[in-house]
Design an enzyme around this catalytic site. Sequence first.
Site, PDB file in Angstrom:
ATOM      1  N   GLU A 236       0.893  -1.156   0.000  1.00 44.94           N
ATOM      2  CA  GLU A 236       0.000   0.000   0.000  1.00 44.94           C
ATOM      3  C   GLU A 236       0.924   1.197   0.000  1.00 44.94           C
ATOM      4  OE1 GLU A 236      -2.930   0.253   3.250  1.00 44.94           O
ATOM      5  OE2 GLU A 236      -2.679   2.400   2.975  1.00 44.94           O
ATOM      6  N   CYS A 273      -3.395   6.926   5.570  1.00 46.73           N
ATOM      7  CA  CYS A 273      -3.395   6.488   4.162  1.00 46.73           C
ATOM      8  C   CYS A 273      -4.609   7.042   3.440  1.00 46.73           C
ATOM      9  CB  CYS A 273      -3.460   4.971   4.050  1.00 46.73           C
ATOM     10  SG  CYS A 273      -2.579   4.075   5.330  1.00 46.73           S
TER      11      CYS A 273
END
Lengths: 510, 510
Positions: A236, A273
């Site tokens: 990620e 994120c």
Amino acid sequence: MTTTETTQATETSGDELDRTLQSAAFAAAAWGASTPRERARALTAVADALDAEKDGLVSAAERETGLPEGRLFGELARTSVQLRMFADLLDEGAHQRIAIDHADPDFAPVARPDLRRMLVPVGPVLVFAASNFPFAFSVAGGDTASALAAGCPVVLKAHPGHPETSLLTARIVRSALEGAGVDNGVFAMIAGVDAGVRALKDPKITAAAFTGSVSAGRYLFDIATSRPDPIPFYGELGSINPAFATREALQERPEEIAKGFVDSFTLGAGQFCTKPGLLLIPEGTDTAQRIAALVPQVQPQRLLTTKIADSYRLRLEDLAATPGVEVLTEGRFDAAADGVPAAGATLLRVHARDLPAQASTLLEESFGPTATVVEYSSQEELRQVLALLPGSLTVTVHTSAQPGESENGDVRLLLASARTKVGRIVFNGWPTGVSVTAAQQHGGPYPATTSVAHTSVGGAAIERFLRPLAYQGAPDHLLPPELQEENPLGLPRTVNPAGRFKEGGNAGRA
Amino acid sequence: MTTTETTQATETSGDELDRTLQSAAFAAAAWGASTPRERARALTAVADALDAEKDGLVSAAERETGLPEGRLFGELARTSVQLRMFADLLDEGAHQRIAIDHADPDFAPVARPDLRRMLVPVGPVLVFAASNFPFAFSVAGGDTASALAAGCPVVLKAHPGHPETSLLTARIVRSALEGAGVDNGVFAMIAGVDAGVRALKDPKITAAAFTGSVSAGRYLFDIATSRPDPIPFYGELGSINPAFATREALQERPEEIAKGFVDSFTLGAGQFCTKPGLLLIPEGTDTAQRIAALVPQVQPQRLLTTKIADSYRLRLEDLAATPGVEVLTEGRFDAAADGVPAAGATLLRVHARDLPAQASTLLEESFGPTATVVEYSSQEELRQVLALLPGSLTVTVHTSAQPGESENGDVRLLLASARTKVGRIVFNGWPTGVSVTAAQQHGGPYPATTSVAHTSVGGAAIERFLRPLAYQGAPDHLLPPELQEENPLGLPRTVNPAGRFKEGGNAGRA
């Protein structure tokens, strides 16, 4: 190997790494062949142990990360809840997706043999811990939980941002696993960039997971895919998470949207994120001013590490110097008590017509408390901006309760674009705060992740560490218990499904 | 763009390729948003059209590949059956794996929003056709069928080994899709190595599938993963498919096992992905002699192309020159009527103790009618060979109906190894002949494939071309029909699953 040897936060030596990988490889067969219920008990033991040690864990993390206590207790609760969620998922047993086709001599066009398929663990997994969630995406976080649940030993590369927290967590994990009768090789922690890279290149490692920056993630992805035997790398990386509000929505809820945006992009000092880094709105509203008025009320927050603070400062300088960019509010930098900088929030504005020429700078993730308002003057400009957006974890859209024709047009454009560019579309809310449930999707096209078909949050995260294995014509006593005819483990299984797959159906072989 | 422009077997020009990719990208939104039932009708139309044109298709393929008519009719039947299987799978609708979690303000530790997750198509897919199955792994083969079923436009790179068959198939596919009202951009064929590589690098292509050699497959995999935005590359490369028979099994069924092995490794002139290239047996039986006696009865068979014949000849020379390798039967090369070489079968033998030093040569796939018998004298030697085996699609094991202690030991060793090295374990049968059913697994660790978690045969093949997308808090009218509360498409869905995921359960968010 003793616990202290392998749960260390200092640089792991070559010899120690070799022993750790050897132990993981050795432990893979027994852990992979353990029953889902045995693994569920082990995960629950880890969750219980984390809960029991929460005060010590949170105080270590508070010292090292500067994150507030309340947030850390919440994050630790999520971490043990994640472990329990995977335990429940294992108890239900559907994750192996067992399919059984009995032999059928009359199958057309050709007789078919007995075939039994299930998902099995891929083998030892290397997990790179993240800086921004010292519990939920670190030593005992979602990657570790899902890999262990899948039946894979985990070699955890500690993040240097919180070494003591990592060490403490790793000791708790190992001790809980040991108490549950699990082999020592099933979980170990290593530290240091060199050790992480060497582990990633080692043939005993069969998959890797990572949460972090685009540059570090791409560097590691390239290593994983250029091995003689490439392995899956679930990274990620970076996500700008565009948010969007229609003119009608801004008229209905101007203050609510402005405040929600500020709260979301400054949450955790903008080091999430899912931070919305961009707000796309039609021009001619007072939204930017409203947001700019709220931003100074956010107190400067300590950043996670000095390195992150340095990168963030440079990034802000780049953004401010970008043609067309207007700095509406500039956050000040303070020094926190421990010397790591704290940053106030910064708000930028750019017109959609000026964005295409500066897309490579403006559409990159900024890790820190800043966001950019992009104002567009026509649907054509909106279309141009949407076409330029990179892959993201999320897109957010604020709509009116009574949408008009113009709103519908913009929203249709946005949703069509989002379907190809993100993993989650958030309506009338904000992307930070990722619910851990069956229907969650935390992933997205590159650079949001390196594997668009997977999630790192929610029950489906286990799929990253499983692969299918089929047995054809096997004598019952040579089958694993999951596939034996009597179903001794009582697992959910699909046997001779209806339709084209059914016995005597029309499918064939060649 | 007209049909003739894009369904050609000659080198595709840069301009033609650009138009083709543009059309595929343009068609992606509508095809991806079509209902599963609409796509099922389109796939059925293609299957019907292939069936209606079977005589012309088979005679073209016979001319170009030299494969026998019976085999080609069977393969074409499998090809249309595969399309119908995916149509049925779409009608059932479970492939989207829809999960719905209703909002729950009492969810612990934090309230949860409404979340709805489903799998959606990844976007335009590039398929590289294979040489060895001119129908089932070519223009309208399993990769094309599963990508179309997923809702992805397909750009098919024709294999140069059967250009006329490819052209004929592509025209039938396009015409059938057109008849079903499907946009022209949903399927197109390109030709030439340069066009294939350029397409693979193009950002409009979002995934690729390939069946072929290790060298070509790895070359393309490296391109796909080193793009600025890496994409999934589902390559099926090379597989040695070890077979194994216990001493007891060889005593019980010596002739059956010898004949089965010869039939399997020479089927289709040994040009099957699942050809058993190795037979591992205990020393001191007459198995090698029995097999050697049967091999000369297999008539030389035309190889697929002159290029494949040339590579095969060089490969045999390498094998024969390898220290420790004994040539038991040497197949002769004839020229077929059209000048492409035909090859008789070749049987080699090597002792397990000589294998480790030559593993890199001996454990590589040989594409053609040859196999190697490996005899071992102890369980320790067996263990050494197993440790050296590369990833394969299959492993085969022949066991006794009344196994003794020694057999059980060997079989346990073998199965433990197979669990980490292959996708399918075949008992008392042979790996060639891949049944197209729900429980099939046609994949395996590298170099068998580049993505161990996937299959290219069977219903699960569709998973390669789907990715998850979640909607959070969406107004019902902005949801795709699959996720709307009333379930207008009547699809199977998991709503508020029990256990940890249930409403009011204990899972959380942070």
